[in-house]
Design an enzyme around this catalytic site. Structure first.
Site, PDB file in Angstrom:
ATOM      1  N   SER A   1       0.915  -0.997   0.168  1.00 36.19           N
ATOM      2  CA  SER A   1      -0.363  -0.153  -0.378  1.00 36.19           C
ATOM      3  C   SER A   1       0.983   1.575   0.047  1.00 36.19           C
ATOM      4  O   SER A   1       2.342   0.972   0.476  1.00 36.19           O
ATOM      5  CB  SER A   1      -0.869  -0.133   1.192  1.00 36.19           C
ATOM      6  OG  SER A   1      -0.119   0.250   2.468  1.00 36.19           O
TER       7      SER A   1
ATOM      8  N   ASP B   1      -2.293  -1.750  -3.614  1.00 34.27           N
ATOM      9  CA  ASP B   1      -3.012  -1.793  -2.689  1.00 34.27           C
ATOM     10  C   ASP B   1      -3.838  -0.962  -2.041  1.00 34.27           C
ATOM     11  O   ASP B   1      -3.037   0.506  -1.988  1.00 34.27           O
ATOM     12  CB  ASP B   1      -3.503  -2.895  -1.833  1.00 34.27           C
ATOM     13  CG  ASP B   1      -4.482  -3.234  -1.259  1.00 34.27           C
ATOM     14  OD1 ASP B   1      -5.040  -3.628  -1.741  1.00 34.27           O
ATOM     15  OD2 ASP B   1      -4.983  -3.907  -0.565  1.00 34.27           O
TER      16      ASP B   1
ATOM     17  N   ASP C   1      -9.282   3.261  -5.525  1.00 31.03           N
ATOM     18  CA  ASP C   1     -10.817   2.644  -4.489  1.00 31.03           C
ATOM     19  C   ASP C   1     -11.451   3.889  -4.373  1.00 31.03           C
ATOM     20  O   ASP C   1     -10.445   4.475  -4.009  1.00 31.03           O
ATOM     21  CB  ASP C   1      -9.865   2.323  -3.462  1.00 31.03           C
ATOM     22  CG  ASP C   1     -11.117   1.974  -2.419  1.00 31.03           C
ATOM     23  OD1 ASP C   1     -12.269   2.265  -2.719  1.00 31.03           O
ATOM     24  OD2 ASP C   1     -10.914   1.392  -1.250  1.00 31.03           O
TER      25      ASP C   1
ATOM     26  N   HIS D   1     -12.512  -5.423   6.475  1.00 32.84           N
ATOM     27  CA  HIS D   1     -10.716  -5.669   7.376  1.00 32.84           C
ATOM     28  C   HIS D   1     -10.263  -5.549   8.277  1.00 32.84           C
ATOM     29  O   HIS D   1     -10.816  -5.258   9.097  1.00 32.84           O
ATOM     30  CB  HIS D   1     -10.193  -4.110   6.362  1.00 32.84           C
ATOM     31  CG  HIS D   1      -9.988  -4.436   5.066  1.00 32.84           C
ATOM     32  ND1 HIS D   1     -11.524  -3.049   4.358  1.00 32.84           N
ATOM     33  CD2 HIS D   1     -10.048  -4.396   4.476  1.00 32.84           C
ATOM     34  CE1 HIS D   1     -10.824  -3.346   2.866  1.00 32.84           C
ATOM     35  NE2 HIS D   1     -10.295  -3.751   3.149  1.00 32.84           N
ATOM     36  N   GLY D   2      -9.225  -5.693   8.897  1.00 34.11           N
ATOM     37  CA  GLY D   2      -8.081  -5.779  10.257  1.00 34.11           C
ATOM     38  C   GLY D   2      -9.310  -7.151  11.079  1.00 34.11           C
ATOM     39  O   GLY D   2      -9.437  -7.909  10.731  1.00 34.11           O
TER      40      GLY D   2
ATOM     41  N   HIS E   1     -11.370  -9.207  -0.276  1.00 30.18           N
ATOM     42  CA  HIS E   1     -10.869  -8.082   0.859  1.00 30.18           C
ATOM     43  C   HIS E   1     -11.193  -8.714   2.431  1.00 30.18           C
ATOM     44  O   HIS E   1     -12.863  -8.924   2.174  1.00 30.18           O
ATOM     45  CB  HIS E   1     -10.682  -6.401   0.478  1.00 30.18           C
ATOM     46  CG  HIS E   1     -10.196  -6.021  -1.131  1.00 30.18           C
ATOM     47  ND1 HIS E   1     -10.566  -4.853  -1.517  1.00 30.18           N
ATOM     48  CD2 HIS E   1     -10.178  -6.584  -2.001  1.00 30.18           C
ATOM     49  CE1 HIS E   1      -9.399  -4.502  -1.651  1.00 30.18           C
ATOM     50  NE2 HIS E   1     -10.165  -5.638  -3.027  1.00 30.18           N
TER      51      HIS E   1
ATOM     52  N   LYS F   1      -5.319 -10.723   2.254  1.00 33.14           N
ATOM     53  CA  LYS F   1      -5.130 -11.293   2.882  1.00 33.14           C
ATOM     54  C   LYS F   1      -3.794 -10.121   3.888  1.00 33.14           C
ATOM     55  O   LYS F   1      -2.877  -9.893   3.230  1.00 33.14           O
ATOM     56  CB  LYS F   1      -4.572 -12.775   3.617  1.00 33.14           C
ATOM     57  CG  LYS F   1      -4.106 -13.020   4.802  1.00 33.14           C
ATOM     58  CD  LYS F   1      -3.741 -14.963   4.885  1.00 33.14           C
ATOM     59  CE  LYS F   1      -5.317 -15.103   4.442  1.00 33.14           C
ATOM     60  NZ  LYS F   1      -6.474 -15.169   6.203  1.00 33.14           N
TER      61      LYS F   1
ATOM     62  N   THR G   1      -4.260  -8.918   8.032  1.00 34.37           N
ATOM     63  CA  THR G   1      -3.880  -9.352   9.614  1.00 34.37           C
ATOM     64  C   THR G   1      -3.363  -9.903   9.754  1.00 34.37           C
ATOM     65  O   THR G   1      -2.552 -10.282  11.066  1.00 34.37           O
ATOM     66  CB  THR G   1      -5.677  -8.389   9.528  1.00 34.37           C
ATOM     67  OG1 THR G   1      -5.980  -7.401   8.773  1.00 34.37           O
ATOM     68  CG2 THR G   1      -5.341  -8.601  11.546  1.00 34.37           C
TER      69      THR G   1
END
Length: 337
Positions: free
Chosen positions: A53, A92, A118, A196-197, A230, A253, A255
């Site tokens: 990212s 990403d 995004d 997410h997370g 995601h 993936k 986290t």
């Protein structure tokens, strides 16, 4: 072998969709994670997609994402040369419109096999306009680069941007067709109830049937486009299998790897705490490296390479296991058979 461009990555996704297997596209937030995951993919003969990212690129570049992205690409390419599998890089969550400059950096460096742009937090029409513009910018590059975009809202925090659970929503199949036709994206990330997370304590309403409906609608409209899920760290093996059946070859993936890194390091230093930290009552004389003290640290355990090696070993095992879960183990299009 060296990592490949978007044309090669497109072939990998096409083969996966035809045969019904997939990949965990792995975000890399620390370079020991990359080495471990790459080692694991090579061990089981699985092509591998690694993701970075803007935030991670900035970390690698000590605050400069352009420097960090270039360094990450060079590191990835040199290590990929030592493997017998296809290795790819996805950049990403390039947020639009705020990160247009970073998108230009991505295109300019030629690091990416694909890039995920995004604007999913925007209304549909604005999402379409921003993504369409981004696709045009990427297409201007000499290197063939796939473009992924997102339709729908995934709950949780990604790259510092938080989406509350009540603001998340599932992707509409008819809108998905319109979105693909108007933007020209190569991959579509959809909202299917993942997060997410860390998902502990959260009752996720994960919907593989939504993925199937989106895939069916796209195919009926003549679009054989890979779907992406995601927030896949919290999915069970059974849910992964359901998404594979629904035509999803790419699962993001992140986290899980961060936790494995921290947990491995924490367990290691907890076990060898007495070799690193002075006992109660001893002078904490770091400046002289305890030259005048009765106690001294043991370099066998405090050298960064030692815990780094533990992390690499653990992540290699994790990747090997995940490749079995998605069925990509032994399916490399590039490994000698």
């Amino acid at each position: 072998m060296p990592y490949k461009d978007g044309a090669a990555l497109s072939s990998v996704y096409a083969a996966a969709r035809e045969a019904g297997y997939g990949f965990f596209a792995s975000n890399v937030t620390q370079l020991d994670i990359l080495v471990g995951l790459l080692r694991g993919a090579d061990r089981v003969g699985a092509d591998a997609v690694f993701q970075v990212s803007r935030e991670s690129a900035a970390f690698y570049g000590d605050g400069d994402p352009a420097v960090g992205l270039d360094a990450f690409g060079a590191y990835l390419e040199r290590f990929a040369e030592r493997t017998d599998v296809g290795v790819f890089c996805n950049v990403d969550h390039v947020r639009l419109p705020d990160q247009r400059d970073f998108l230009d950096t991505v295109v300019g460096t030629g690091v990416a096999s694909s890039v995920m742009v995004d604007a999913s937090d925007r209304p549909f029409e604005e999402n379409v306009d921003l993504v369409s513009e981004a696709v045009e910018r990427v297409r201007e590059s000499e290197r063939e680069t796939l473009v992924e975009a997102e339709l729908g809202r995934v709950a949780g925090t990604e790259s510092g941007v938080e989406t509350a659970a009540e603001d998340a929503f599932y992707t509409d199949p008819e809108q998905a067709v319109e979105f693909v036709e108007r933007t020209g994206v190569d991959l579509l990330a959809i909202s299917v109830g993942t997060q997410h997370g860390v998902a502990s304590g959260v009752d996720l309403d994960v919907r593989p049937d939504v993925a199937q409906e989106v895939d069916d609608a796209l195919r009926e409209a003549g679009h054989d486009i890979p779907l992406v899920v995601h927030g896949a760290s919290g999915l069970s093996d059974e849910q992964i299998a359901s998404f594979l059946d629904a035509g999803v070859p790419k699962f993001n993936k992140n986290t899980r790897y961060q936790y494995e890194y921290a947990r491995t390091a924490a367990d290691f230093y907890h076990e060898h705490d007495d070799a690193v930290r002075p006992p109660e009552g001893a002078a904490d004389d770091r400046g002289s490296m305890f030259s005048g003290a009765e106690w001294s640290p043991d370099k066998t355990y405090f050298h960064p390479h030692v815990v780094g090696g533990e992390v690499r070993d653990r992540l290699a095992d994790v990747m090997a296991d995940l490749a079995e879960v998605t069925g990509c183990a032994g399916e490399s299009l590039y490994a000698e058979r």
